[in-house]
Design a protein around this motif. Structure first.
Motif, PDB file in Angstrom:
ATOM      1  N   GLY A  50       0.831  -1.191   0.000  1.00  0.00           N
ATOM      2  CA  GLY A  50       0.000   0.000   0.000  1.00  0.00           C
ATOM      3  C   GLY A  50       0.869   1.245   0.000  1.00  0.00           C
ATOM      4  N   LEU A  51       0.471   2.254  -0.752  1.00  0.00           N
ATOM      5  CA  LEU A  51       1.121   3.572  -0.737  1.00  0.00           C
ATOM      6  C   LEU A  51       2.615   3.482  -1.015  1.00  0.00           C
ATOM      7  CD1 LEU A  51      -0.679   5.114   2.392  1.00  0.00           C
ATOM      8  CD2 LEU A  51      -1.433   5.082   0.014  1.00  0.00           C
ATOM      9  N   ASN A  52       3.003   2.655  -1.996  1.00  0.00           N
ATOM     10  CA  ASN A  52       4.429   2.486  -2.279  1.00  0.00           C
ATOM     11  C   ASN A  52       4.928   3.427  -3.370  1.00  0.00           C
ATOM     12  OD1 ASN A  52       6.895   1.238  -1.612  1.00  0.00           O
ATOM     13  ND2 ASN A  52       6.734  -0.132  -3.382  1.00  0.00           N
ATOM     14  N   TYR A  53       4.080   4.337  -3.814  1.00  0.00           N
ATOM     15  CA  TYR A  53       4.503   5.454  -4.660  1.00  0.00           C
ATOM     16  C   TYR A  53       4.026   6.715  -3.952  1.00  0.00           C
ATOM     17  CZ  TYR A  53       5.385   2.294  -8.643  1.00  0.00           C
ATOM     18  OH  TYR A  53       5.869   1.316  -9.481  1.00  0.00           O
ATOM     19  N   SER A  54       4.947   7.636  -3.691  1.00  0.00           N
ATOM     20  CA  SER A  54       4.573   8.819  -2.904  1.00  0.00           C
ATOM     21  C   SER A  54       3.537   9.669  -3.613  1.00  0.00           C
ATOM     22  CB  SER A  54       5.811   9.651  -2.568  1.00  0.00           C
ATOM     23  OG  SER A  54       6.497  10.043  -3.740  1.00  0.00           O
ATOM     24  N   ASP A  55       3.577   9.718  -4.961  1.00  0.00           N
ATOM     25  CA  ASP A  55       2.581  10.530  -5.666  1.00  0.00           C
ATOM     26  C   ASP A  55       1.178   9.946  -5.505  1.00  0.00           C
ATOM     27  OD1 ASP A  55       2.956   8.328  -7.336  1.00  0.00           O
ATOM     28  OD2 ASP A  55       3.491   9.496  -9.114  1.00  0.00           O
ATOM     29  N   GLN A 182      -3.362   6.830 -16.501  1.00  0.00           N
ATOM     30  CA  GLN A 182      -2.306   6.662 -15.505  1.00  0.00           C
ATOM     31  C   GLN A 182      -0.982   6.432 -16.211  1.00  0.00           C
ATOM     32  OE1 GLN A 182      -2.366   2.980 -13.174  1.00  0.00           O
ATOM     33  NE2 GLN A 182      -1.730   4.093 -11.349  1.00  0.00           N
ATOM     34  N   GLU A 183       0.065   7.097 -15.722  1.00  0.00           N
ATOM     35  CA  GLU A 183       1.413   6.893 -16.257  1.00  0.00           C
ATOM     36  C   GLU A 183       2.414   7.110 -15.142  1.00  0.00           C
ATOM     37  OE1 GLU A 183       3.999   8.067 -20.214  1.00  0.00           O
ATOM     38  OE2 GLU A 183       2.570   9.531 -19.429  1.00  0.00           O
ATOM     39  N   PRO A 217       1.425   3.899  -9.104  1.00  0.00           N
ATOM     40  CA  PRO A 217       1.623   5.355  -9.083  1.00  0.00           C
ATOM     41  C   PRO A 217       0.303   6.105  -9.130  1.00  0.00           C
ATOM     42  CG  PRO A 217       2.072   4.502 -11.272  1.00  0.00           C
ATOM     43  CD  PRO A 217       1.784   3.309 -10.397  1.00  0.00           C
ATOM     44  N   LYS A 218       0.368   7.427  -9.113  1.00  0.00           N
ATOM     45  CA  LYS A 218      -0.843   8.252  -9.156  1.00  0.00           C
ATOM     46  C   LYS A 218      -1.553   8.083 -10.509  1.00  0.00           C
ATOM     47  CE  LYS A 218       1.079  12.551 -11.047  1.00  0.00           C
ATOM     48  NZ  LYS A 218       1.231  13.996 -10.843  1.00  0.00           N
TER      49      LYS A 218
END
Length: 251
Positions: A50-55, A182-183, A217-218
């Motif tokens: 979970g939440l492993n990309y800060s964006d 998403q990218e 990612p975001k």
């Protein structure tokens, strides 16, 4: 090499890609129209981040965690390429998550970060749908959110580790009904693959077939019944999935 598991005329076959064609392990070439795709591996223990990309954490109004935020996924959640995923009628926000799946190749315990890639067999794509209505809080987000039947397509291919030069520098993209929504890049993970293997193997044994879904990612958006969602990762392929409603879903 790109490998798969498929159903052809009622039997399960291992398959591989050869110049854009599908070759069964008995040497027969088949059309995609004649097969059903299964997850390319039979997962053992599956760890999801979970939440492993800060964006992505920021777009959900969370801070990135200071140590890996990990939960487990049951075998009922997995389905294959070109499958259908159910959006319950009471859900108001259901989004995809394009994730790199890291498949463990040999038993691992107390692995050092510098040796971590020696324990990786290969990679696949996971689309780990989230049912945000059931998110409780930062620490208890993921049983009803992440463990629904057929809510995590995998595939279509399992790609040997030797064929991916740098798994920490791969482009991820998601398309909804043909529009890119998403990218991102695996280089933006908060905790990279070596760190995750070191962390997990530091307190439990990892076994061949175990898999780490490394987060997204975001760019996650709500998906509706009838949407076609394509998640793709550079060097691995494109994973297609369709959202269905209560009237079509069969338990």
């Amino acid at each position: 090499m790109k490998r798969a598991r498929v159903v052809y005329k009622g039997s399960i076959y291992k398959a591989e890609e050869q110049q854009g064609n599908i070759k069964l392990h008995n040497g027969l070439f088949v059309s995609e129209d004649d097969i059903e795709w299964l997850p390319p591996i039979e997962p053992g223990t599956v760890f999801a981040l979970g939440l492993n990309y800060s964006d992505h954490a920021n777009e959900l109004s969370f801070k990135a965690p200071e140590e890996p935020l990990v939960f487990l996924k049951g075998p009922n959640t997995f389905t294959g390429h070109r499958s259908q995923t159910h959006r319950p009628s009471d859900v108001t926000h259901m989004h995809y998550e394009c994730e790199l799946g890291v498949v463990i190749g040999k038993q691992a315990r107390n692995v050092k970060r510098s040796d971590a890639y020696d324990y990786v067999a290969g990679y696949t794509i996971g689309n780990d749908y989230a049912f945000r209505d059931y998110l409780e809080n930062y620490y208890r987000p993921n049983l009803r959110v992440k463990n629904r039947d057929h809510s995590t397509p995998l595939g279509p291919w399992f790609v040997d580790a030797s064929d991916i030069v740098d798994p920490m520098n791969l482009q991820l993209r998601t398309y909804v009904n043909g529009e890119m929504t998403q990218e991102g890049s695996t280089k933006d993970m908060v905790f990279g693959i070596p760190s995750l293997i070191e962390y997990l193997s530091g307190f439990m044994t990892l076994n061949p077939g175990d898999m780490i879904l490394t987060g997204t990612p975001k760019g996650t958006v709500d998906t509706k019944v009838g949407d076609e969602v394509v998640t793709e990762i550079e060097g691995i392929g494109s994973l297609h999935n369709t959202i269905i409603g209560d009237d079509e879903f069969i338990y």
